[in-house]
Design a protein around this motif. Structure first.
Motif, PDB file in Angstrom:
ATOM      1  N   ASP A 174      66.943  59.606  11.658  1.00 46.44           N
ATOM      2  CA  ASP A 174      66.737  60.354  12.897  1.00 46.44           C
ATOM      3  C   ASP A 174      67.988  60.336  13.750  1.00 46.44           C
ATOM      4  O   ASP A 174      68.880  59.520  13.550  1.00 46.44           O
TER       5      ASP A 174
ATOM      6  N   ASN B 206      68.276  59.037  16.368  1.00 42.14           N
ATOM      7  CA  ASN B 206      68.430  57.675  16.910  1.00 42.14           C
ATOM      8  C   ASN B 206      69.592  56.951  16.258  1.00 42.14           C
ATOM      9  O   ASN B 206      70.290  56.163  16.887  1.00 42.14           O
TER      10      ASN B 206
ATOM     11  N   THR C 196      70.388  60.031  22.910  1.00 43.82           N
ATOM     12  CA  THR C 196      69.234  60.399  22.081  1.00 43.82           C
ATOM     13  C   THR C 196      68.169  61.107  22.918  1.00 43.82           C
ATOM     14  O   THR C 196      67.308  61.799  22.382  1.00 43.82           O
TER      15      THR C 196
ATOM     16  N   GLY D 130      67.373  62.508  19.580  1.00 48.16           N
ATOM     17  CA  GLY D 130      66.685  61.457  18.838  1.00 48.16           C
ATOM     18  C   GLY D 130      65.654  61.976  17.853  1.00 48.16           C
ATOM     19  O   GLY D 130      65.292  61.282  16.895  1.00 48.16           O
TER      20      GLY D 130
ATOM     21  N   HIS E 233      67.589  49.693  19.819  1.00 50.72           N
ATOM     22  CA  HIS E 233      68.240  48.895  18.794  1.00 50.72           C
ATOM     23  C   HIS E 233      69.632  48.447  19.242  1.00 50.72           C
ATOM     24  O   HIS E 233      70.089  48.825  20.323  1.00 50.72           O
TER      25      HIS E 233
ATOM     26  N   SER F  62      66.774  46.918  14.921  1.00 49.63           N
ATOM     27  CA  SER F  62      65.855  47.086  16.042  1.00 49.63           C
ATOM     28  C   SER F  62      65.678  45.771  16.780  1.00 49.63           C
ATOM     29  O   SER F  62      65.728  44.697  16.185  1.00 49.63           O
TER      30      SER F  62
ATOM     31  N   GLY G 275      69.930  53.815  22.293  1.00 48.93           N
ATOM     32  CA  GLY G 275      68.789  54.719  22.113  1.00 48.93           C
ATOM     33  C   GLY G 275      67.908  54.776  23.340  1.00 48.93           C
ATOM     34  O   GLY G 275      67.781  53.794  24.071  1.00 48.93           O
TER      35      GLY G 275
ATOM     36  N   PHE H  40      63.309  56.742  21.152  1.00 48.27           N
ATOM     37  CA  PHE H  40      62.256  55.985  20.470  1.00 48.27           C
ATOM     38  C   PHE H  40      61.933  54.750  21.311  1.00 48.27           C
ATOM     39  O   PHE H  40      62.233  53.620  20.934  1.00 48.27           O
TER      40      PHE H  40
ATOM     41  N   TYR I 114      54.285  56.390  17.621  1.00 48.07           N
ATOM     42  CA  TYR I 114      55.592  55.936  17.151  1.00 48.07           C
ATOM     43  C   TYR I 114      55.443  55.507  15.693  1.00 48.07           C
ATOM     44  O   TYR I 114      54.577  54.683  15.378  1.00 48.07           O
TER      45      TYR I 114
ATOM     46  N   CYS J 285      57.607  54.055  12.335  1.00 50.89           N
ATOM     47  CA  CYS J 285      58.886  53.478  11.924  1.00 50.89           C
ATOM     48  C   CYS J 285      58.768  52.867  10.537  1.00 50.89           C
ATOM     49  O   CYS J 285      57.794  52.182  10.226  1.00 50.89           O
TER      50      CYS J 285
ATOM     51  N   GLU K 188      61.248  56.869  13.696  1.00 48.26           N
ATOM     52  CA  GLU K 188      62.515  56.201  13.413  1.00 48.26           C
ATOM     53  C   GLU K 188      62.548  55.918  11.919  1.00 48.26           C
ATOM     54  O   GLU K 188      61.786  55.100  11.413  1.00 48.26           O
TER      55      GLU K 188
END
Lengths: 87, 250
Positions: free
Chosen positions: A9, A11, A26, A42, B45, B63, B106, B109, B215, B217, B243
């Motif tokens: 992503d 990110n 982002t 992001g 992160h 992260s 970031g 996220f 979310y 990940c 993510e």
């Protein structure tokens, strides 16, 4: 290897963008010239395995941004980004 | 003037390892004291830079597992057999060692209590790490927003933060955790035993009508499968944040 597995992503590009921009990037919104969709960086698709970084539209996969760096110099190509809203 | 501009950007900071916690056979939490740390948000992160004696550098993103409400920074790292940085971080790093890092990085996220919920979290393997920061932040902030974690691990032993997740659900303040074990299951396991799919998400996720903030990940293929399934079930794509770790998963 399946190429789509290399996709991450926007990110993942945050660190490099943080070297260049003062604002957190982002959350910056970018408008795609290909399909017109507007998303935060992001949320876009990023390919970071190549020598440069390629950011693609998460809707139509048009190339939005290419970043290469060498020797402390950054080259940013805003291919199909219509605009970028920062801050 | 120029100095102010540079300070606004990302600078490398030094973090001293104050404690190491083995979470699973392949995952370790690194607890760091970073004097210059200015705080972070759950889901962000850091970039970690390791320099070998010959000057060779490897840089990777990890992260943050700790909530913003805590003064020590915690990174939880999974060892990748072909990794450049993670075998060192998981196997070699010792208390008192100093590593270079920059962040927090970031802002997309990210979940904060004020964003609200219901909070739907979908984790694959070490994809739990930023989502754990969100659950820890939720608990520390006193939020009672309903939160549901759907967490895919290979085996029971590979469940990261298993006991802490049990404690979070035992508080009965709105956290539910649904595990699926994709490779091996312990005797008597009556939970899910397959990869996350649309049917599982239809049974376990908040319904689309409740408009959860979501979310996801994990490894790229995991995130693709979970996000597509949720959209297929009628969840709004714009309320799903992802993510992706890439092919190796961390």
């Amino acid at each position: 290897m399946d190429e789509t597995n290399l996709m991450v992503d926007g990110n993942a590009v945050a660190g490099v963008l943080g070297e260049v921009f003062v604002h957190e990037m982002t959350s910056a919104r970018v408008a795609c010239n290909g399909c017109g969709e507007i998303e935060p960086i992001g949320a876009e698709h990023a390919y970071v395995q190549a020598p440069g970084i390629v950011l693609r539209c998460c809707h139509c996969e048009e190339v939005l941004l290419v970043i290469t760096q060498r020797g402390g110099r950054y080259l940013l190509g805003f291919k199909e980004s219509r605009w970028l809203q920062i801050g | 003037m120029a100095r102010t501009a540079v300070l606004g950007r990302l600078n490398w900071k030094l973090g001293e390892v104050v404690e190491l916690i083995d979470e699973t056979p392949r995952v370790r939490s690194i607890i760091l004291d970073v004097p210059e740390w200015t705080g972070h948000r759950a889901g962000q992160h850091v970039d970690v830079r390791l320099t070998a004696e010959d000057g060779y550098q490897a840089q990777r993103s990890y992260s943050i597992a700790s909530p913003p409400d805590q003064n020590r920074l915690i990174l939880t790292v999974e060892r990748l057999s072909d990794g450049e940085a993670s075998p060192y971080l998981v196997d070699e790093l010792r208390q008192g060692d100093v590593i270079e890092l920059r962040g927090p990085i970031g802002g997309y996220f990210v979940w904060e209590a004020r964003i609200g919920g219901p909070l739907l979290l979908v984790a694959g393997g070490s994809g739990i790490v930023p989502l754990m920061a969100m659950l820890r932040h939720r608990a520390a902030s006193g939020s009672t927003e309903p939160a549901r974690l759907i967490y895919s691990s290979r085996s029971f032993e590979d469940i990261i933060f298993r006991e802490e997740l049990e404690r979070l659900t035992a508080r009965s303040d709105g956290v539910e955790v649904i595990h699926t074990l994709t490779r091996t299951q312990p005797p008597g396991w009556n939970g899910y035993a397959r990869r996350i799919d649309a049917r599982m998400l239809a049974d376990t996720a908040f319904p689309p009508a409740s408009r959860p903030v979501t979310y996801i990940c994990g490894p790229t293929s995991f995130v693709e499968a979970a996000s597509r399934a949720l959209v297929l079930l009628g969840h709004e794509a714009k309320r799903i944040r992802t993510e992706r770790f890439g092919p190796t998963g961390g």
